[in-house]
Design an enzyme around this catalytic site. Structure first.
Site, PDB file in Angstrom:
ATOM      1  N   HIS A   1       9.328   0.649  -0.472  1.00  0.00           N
ATOM      2  CA  HIS A   1       7.875   0.570  -0.730  1.00  0.00           C
ATOM      3  C   HIS A   1       7.474  -0.903  -0.745  1.00  0.00           C
ATOM      4  O   HIS A   1       7.778  -1.624  -1.692  1.00  0.00           O
ATOM      5  CB  HIS A   1       7.521   1.220  -2.079  1.00  0.00           C
ATOM      6  CG  HIS A   1       6.043   1.254  -2.343  1.00  0.00           C
ATOM      7  ND1 HIS A   1       5.390   2.402  -2.715  1.00  0.00           N
ATOM      8  CD2 HIS A   1       5.090   0.291  -2.292  1.00  0.00           C
ATOM      9  CE1 HIS A   1       4.095   2.147  -2.873  1.00  0.00           C
ATOM     10  NE2 HIS A   1       3.891   0.856  -2.628  1.00  0.00           N
TER      11      HIS A   1
ATOM     12  N   HIS B   1       4.389  -4.017   0.574  1.00  0.00           N
ATOM     13  CA  HIS B   1       3.144  -4.467   1.206  1.00  0.00           C
ATOM     14  C   HIS B   1       3.398  -5.812   1.883  1.00  0.00           C
ATOM     15  O   HIS B   1       3.761  -6.777   1.212  1.00  0.00           O
ATOM     16  CB  HIS B   1       2.038  -4.631   0.159  1.00  0.00           C
ATOM     17  CG  HIS B   1       1.721  -3.354  -0.552  1.00  0.00           C
ATOM     18  ND1 HIS B   1       0.739  -2.489  -0.123  1.00  0.00           N
ATOM     19  CD2 HIS B   1       2.288  -2.768  -1.638  1.00  0.00           C
ATOM     20  CE1 HIS B   1       0.703  -1.430  -0.924  1.00  0.00           C
ATOM     21  NE2 HIS B   1       1.634  -1.568  -1.855  1.00  0.00           N
TER      22      HIS B   1
ATOM     23  N   LYS C   1       1.066   8.022   3.867  1.00  0.00           N
ATOM     24  CA  LYS C   1       0.778   7.669   2.473  1.00  0.00           C
ATOM     25  C   LYS C   1      -0.544   8.267   2.031  1.00  0.00           C
ATOM     26  O   LYS C   1      -1.570   8.114   2.701  1.00  0.00           O
ATOM     27  CB  LYS C   1       0.723   6.133   2.355  1.00  0.00           C
ATOM     28  CG  LYS C   1       0.381   5.591   0.983  1.00  0.00           C
ATOM     29  CD  LYS C   1       1.575   5.603   0.047  1.00  0.00           C
ATOM     30  CE  LYS C   1       1.199   5.230  -1.381  1.00  0.00           C
ATOM     31  NZ  LYS C   1       1.245   3.814  -1.649  1.00  0.00           N
TER      32      LYS C   1
ATOM     33  N   HIS D   1       0.527   7.857  -3.887  1.00  0.00           N
ATOM     34  CA  HIS D   1       0.037   7.045  -5.002  1.00  0.00           C
ATOM     35  C   HIS D   1      -0.522   8.047  -6.003  1.00  0.00           C
ATOM     36  O   HIS D   1      -1.638   8.550  -5.852  1.00  0.00           O
ATOM     37  CB  HIS D   1      -1.042   6.052  -4.559  1.00  0.00           C
ATOM     38  CG  HIS D   1      -1.476   5.159  -5.680  1.00  0.00           C
ATOM     39  ND1 HIS D   1      -1.198   3.820  -5.731  1.00  0.00           N
ATOM     40  CD2 HIS D   1      -2.128   5.440  -6.843  1.00  0.00           C
ATOM     41  CE1 HIS D   1      -1.656   3.302  -6.864  1.00  0.00           C
ATOM     42  NE2 HIS D   1      -2.242   4.275  -7.554  1.00  0.00           N
TER      43      HIS D   1
ATOM     44  N   HIS E   1       6.254   4.350  -6.939  1.00  0.00           N
ATOM     45  CA  HIS E   1       6.169   3.542  -8.154  1.00  0.00           C
ATOM     46  C   HIS E   1       5.919   4.390  -9.403  1.00  0.00           C
ATOM     47  O   HIS E   1       4.891   4.267 -10.073  1.00  0.00           O
ATOM     48  CB  HIS E   1       5.122   2.428  -8.037  1.00  0.00           C
ATOM     49  CG  HIS E   1       3.843   2.804  -7.318  1.00  0.00           C
ATOM     50  ND1 HIS E   1       3.045   3.852  -7.704  1.00  0.00           N
ATOM     51  CD2 HIS E   1       3.238   2.265  -6.244  1.00  0.00           C
ATOM     52  CE1 HIS E   1       2.004   3.934  -6.894  1.00  0.00           C
ATOM     53  NE2 HIS E   1       2.100   2.979  -5.993  1.00  0.00           N
TER      54      HIS E   1
ATOM     55  N   ASP F   1       7.275  -2.275  -4.287  1.00  0.00           N
ATOM     56  CA  ASP F   1       5.817  -2.377  -4.351  1.00  0.00           C
ATOM     57  C   ASP F   1       5.378  -3.838  -4.427  1.00  0.00           C
ATOM     58  O   ASP F   1       4.333  -4.143  -5.001  1.00  0.00           O
ATOM     59  CB  ASP F   1       5.235  -1.576  -5.523  1.00  0.00           C
ATOM     60  CG  ASP F   1       3.743  -1.318  -5.342  1.00  0.00           C
ATOM     61  OD1 ASP F   1       3.249  -1.450  -4.206  1.00  0.00           O
ATOM     62  OD2 ASP F   1       3.075  -0.988  -6.329  1.00  0.00           O
TER      63      ASP F   1
HETATM   64  O1  DOR Z   1      -0.718  -2.956  -7.766  1.00  0.00           O
HETATM   65  C1  DOR Z   1      -0.839  -2.471  -6.649  1.00  0.00           C
HETATM   66  N1  DOR Z   1      -1.086  -3.231  -5.566  1.00  0.00           N
HETATM   67  N2  DOR Z   1      -0.770  -1.140  -6.511  1.00  0.00           N
HETATM   68  C2  DOR Z   1      -1.044  -0.543  -5.352  1.00  0.00           C
HETATM   69  O2  DOR Z   1      -0.994   0.654  -5.311  1.00  0.00           O
HETATM   70  C3  DOR Z   1      -1.472  -1.324  -4.179  1.00  0.00           C
HETATM   71  C4  DOR Z   1      -1.023  -2.703  -4.247  1.00  0.00           C
HETATM   72  C5  DOR Z   1      -1.716  -3.620  -3.243  1.00  0.00           C
HETATM   73  O3  DOR Z   1      -1.835  -3.244  -2.085  1.00  0.00           O
HETATM   74  O4  DOR Z   1      -2.109  -4.716  -3.641  1.00  0.00           O
HETATM   75 ZN    ZN Z   2       2.172  -0.097  -3.194  1.00  0.00          ZN
END
Ligand code: DOR
Ligand code: ZN
Length: 344
Positions: A14, A16, A100, A137, A175, A247
């Protein structure tokens, strides 16, 4: 006392990475310690079909450091307009392994997310048929629900129904932050969860007691200690349903240190080191490799990695900031030393 540990190279289930200029920073951090990563599709223009996913994948590959063999695994962003055909096309690409579900408004770049989960039945049917995993999520967005209860309410209101109606669909509760989430995963087949370093290391006091700490703010929000203990227990249990997913979610320092700061902890600079600390504290270093390197690929039906990394017990401190295009990025757990390093 263990001071050195060699494990099969882990994957991040997971992550970004963002897009554009950010990729040159984010991809390098993750490629340094992970072989593969599940890349989240919540860009400003979300990745809603196979064509966008393939183009995004290429941008990530182009941003890899020379000699890196890092492999991004792509995901689709479900919207109210996703069709069974979008799912079929995605599954044919071989590079897209999951979709997702963001409830609309739940988190960063989720405004195009799903407003009525019941209407996704044809999409879930197609995912089940074509073997795409559903990544969730798991938080309701209803403002009348307390932010600390949103995961639990989502499980009761939505996830139980999806689980019952699509028994063969593989679901990852992303998460996980509560003992209710852990119990849900344990009780159901074809169901797994990712666990983040911040939810394993910190509780809500680390966010709010003695001053507000924006770099510990993420969604789902940190919970009370009883929940953290349930997550740690699951992580070190050797139960194959629980695996690593950072995450890691970079935002510029100024976007986090603001009157309305963004949600997301940037952990990719030290992810495996942070997890190692959790397992060491629990005398469970022998369980780290399964959690980090085996159970994720097993659940996704992908081969386990072959190469290895070595961790050594050597303290270091992350810098206050990393450069991030024209901005800076503040790493998670920057205030205190990290106990473990990756041996080069
Ligand atoms: O804290 C988070 N940041 N939770 C999420 O679900 C998305 C993520 C983000 O993309 O910044
Ligand atoms: Zn995330």
């Amino acid at each position: 006392m263990t001071t050195q540990l060699t494990i099969i190279k882990p994957d991040d289930w997971h992550l970004h990475l963002r897009d554009g200029e950010a990729l040159s920073t984010t991809v390098a951090f993750t490629a340094k310690q992970f072989q593969r990563a599940i890349v989240m599709p919540n860009l400003a223009q979300p990745i809603i079909n196979a064509e966008l996913a393939m183009a995004y994948k290429q941008r990530i590959l182009d941003a890899r450091p020379t000699d890196s063999a890092f492999q991004p695994l792509m995901t689709l962003y479900l919207t109210d307009n996703t069709t069974a055909d979008d799912i079929k096309q995605a599954s044919e690409s071989n590079d897209i392994v999951a979709a997702k579900l963001y409830p609309a408004g739940a988190t960063t770049n989720s405004s195009n997310g799903v407003t009525d989960i019941d209407k996704l039945a044809p999409v879930f049917t197609a995912m089940q048929k074509h073997g795409l995993l559903l990544l969730v999520h798991a938080e309701v967005t209803d403002n009348s629900v307390d932010i600390f209860d949103r995961e639990q309410v989502f499980i009761d209101k939505h996830l139980n129904t999806i689980r019952r109606d699509f028994p063969e669909l593989k679901i990852v509760l992303e998460h996980a932050t509560t003992k209710q989430a852990i119990a849900f995963v344990e009780a159901n087949d074809n169901t797994a969860a990712t666990l983040t370093p911040q939810h394993l290391l910190f509780n809500r006091n680390d966010l709010l007691a003695g001053g507000i700490r924006p770099h510990n703010y993420c969604l789902p929000i940190l919970k009370r200690e009883t929940h953290r203990l349930a997550l740690v227990k699951a992580a070190i249990s050797g139960n194959r349903k629980f695996f690593l997913g950072t995450d890691s979610a970079p935002h510029t320092s100024h976007a986090k240190e603001a009157s309305c700061g963004c949600a997301g902890c940037f952990t990719a600079h030290a992810a495996i080191e942070l997890y190692t600390e959790v397992f060491e504290k629990e005398n469970a270093l022998d369980k780290l490799e399964g959690f980090s390197s085996f159970y994720g690929p097993d659940f996704y039906n992908l081969p386990r990695n072959k190469s290895k990394i070595t961790l050594i017990k050597e303290a270091w401190k992350a810098p206050p900031n990393y450069s991030f295009g024209d901005h800076t990025l503040t790493p998670f757990r920057q205030e205190t030393s990290l106990n473990w390093s990756i041996s080069q």
